[in-house]
Design a protein around this motif. Structure first.
Motif, mmCIF file in Angstrom:
data_model
loop_
_atom_site.group_PDB
_atom_site.id
_atom_site.type_symbol
_atom_site.label_atom_id
_atom_site.label_comp_id
_atom_site.label_asym_id
_atom_site.label_seq_id
_atom_site.Cartn_x
_atom_site.Cartn_y
_atom_site.Cartn_z
ATOM 1 N N GLU A 34 0.653 -0.708 -0.110
ATOM 2 C CA GLU A 34 -0.393 -0.029 0.202
ATOM 3 C C GLU A 34 0.673 0.962 0.107
ATOM 4 O OE1 GLU A 34 -3.007 -0.408 4.069
ATOM 5 O OE2 GLU A 34 -3.665 -1.472 2.128
ATOM 6 N N ALA A 35 2.055 1.241 0.757
ATOM 7 C CA ALA A 35 2.770 2.854 0.473
ATOM 8 C C ALA A 35 3.068 2.452 -0.354
ATOM 9 C CB ALA A 35 3.896 2.492 1.554
ATOM 10 N N LEU A 36 3.646 1.743 -0.926
ATOM 11 C CA LEU A 36 4.227 1.661 -2.071
ATOM 12 C C LEU A 36 3.558 1.958 -3.437
ATOM 13 C CD1 LEU A 36 7.206 1.253 -3.926
ATOM 14 C CD2 LEU A 36 6.518 -0.947 -4.722
ATOM 15 N N ALA A 37 2.436 1.756 -3.017
ATOM 16 C CA ALA A 37 1.340 2.762 -4.265
ATOM 17 C C ALA A 37 0.717 3.871 -4.104
ATOM 18 C CB ALA A 37 0.722 1.680 -3.981
ATOM 19 N N GLN A 38 0.685 3.841 -2.906
ATOM 20 C CA GLN A 38 1.128 5.326 -2.180
ATOM 21 C C GLN A 38 1.967 6.604 -3.208
ATOM 22 O OE1 GLN A 38 -0.191 7.130 1.339
ATOM 23 N NE2 GLN A 38 -1.221 4.904 1.562
ATOM 24 N N LEU A 39 3.506 6.273 -2.822
ATOM 25 C CA LEU A 39 4.371 6.782 -3.057
ATOM 26 C C LEU A 39 4.246 7.251 -4.849
ATOM 27 C CD1 LEU A 39 7.079 4.862 -0.992
ATOM 28 C CD2 LEU A 39 6.003 7.582 -1.050
ATOM 29 N N ASN A 40 3.564 5.985 -5.903
ATOM 30 C CA ASN A 40 3.919 5.886 -7.480
ATOM 31 C C ASN A 40 2.504 6.917 -6.879
ATOM 32 O OD1 ASN A 40 5.940 4.440 -7.887
ATOM 33 N ND2 ASN A 40 4.660 2.758 -7.361
ATOM 34 N N MET A 41 1.850 6.799 -7.284
ATOM 35 C CA MET A 41 0.653 7.765 -6.553
ATOM 36 C C MET A 41 1.174 9.485 -6.666
ATOM 37 S SD MET A 41 -2.950 8.248 -4.950
ATOM 38 C CE MET A 41 -2.327 8.689 -3.320
ATOM 39 N N LEU A 42 1.474 9.735 -5.499
ATOM 40 C CA LEU A 42 2.309 11.055 -5.309
ATOM 41 C C LEU A 42 3.634 11.917 -6.066
ATOM 42 C CD1 LEU A 42 2.773 9.960 -0.977
ATOM 43 C CD2 LEU A 42 0.825 11.778 -2.576
ATOM 44 N N ALA A 43 3.620 10.274 -6.889
ATOM 45 C CA ALA A 43 5.094 10.589 -7.342
ATOM 46 C C ALA A 43 3.820 10.938 -8.667
ATOM 47 C CB ALA A 43 5.999 9.658 -7.891
ATOM 48 N N GLU A 44 3.232 10.468 -9.222
ATOM 49 C CA GLU A 44 2.574 11.146 -10.264
ATOM 50 C C GLU A 44 1.972 12.044 -10.661
ATOM 51 O OE1 GLU A 44 0.950 10.747 -14.715
ATOM 52 O OE2 GLU A 44 2.731 9.422 -13.494
ATOM 53 N N GLU A 45 1.524 12.366 -8.785
ATOM 54 C CA GLU A 45 0.732 13.812 -9.084
ATOM 55 C C GLU A 45 1.772 14.476 -8.759
ATOM 56 O OE1 GLU A 45 -1.206 13.629 -5.380
ATOM 57 O OE2 GLU A 45 -2.977 12.318 -5.735
#
Length: 124
Positions: A34-45
């Motif tokens: 879940e944390a990795l998915a959140q980091l990827n989402m934040l990087a995309e944002e």
């Protein structure tokens, strides 16, 4: 200045809290994923707001670095399916020297993190 620079402090705080909640005393695969998915989402944002062009602001550079280091730490912890020392995985509570007595080396290749194992021989 980069558009959206007001978001930097909020992003930094979010990343720090995520790392604190995910990587400290007890880890598990679900939280790590879940944390990795959140980091990827934040990087995309962040890319959507600031673009891929290198920013000249210290705040943006710090956010980029926090995101990259966070992804390296979380993906490496997720890859290691065992507990070792203070790196305890509740879903893998035992150590396994035969399979895991090595380091995980990470590099960026074509914008993606690539991991490889370096065997630890115990001689140094």
């Amino acid at each position: 200045t980069v558009p959206g620079t007001g978001m930097h402090q909020e992003l930094k705080e979010h990343i720090r809290a995520l790392m604190f909640d995910t990587l400290l005393i007890e880890r598990d695969g679900v939280k790590l994923a879940e944390a990795l998915a959140q980091l990827n989402m934040l990087a995309e944002e962040r890319r959507n707001v600031a673009g891929d062009v290198c920013s000249s602001t210290w705040d943006d550079l710090e956010v980029v670095n926090l995101l990259e280091v966070g992804k390296i730490m979380v993906s490496s912890a997720l890859l290691r399916n065992e507990s070792r020392g203070s790196h305890y995985r509740s879903d893998y509570p035992e150590s396994n020297d035969d399979q895991w007595k090595h380091c995980i080396a990470v590099r960026c290749e074509n914008g993606e993190l690539k991991q490889r194992f370096i065997k630890f021989d115990g001689n140094g």
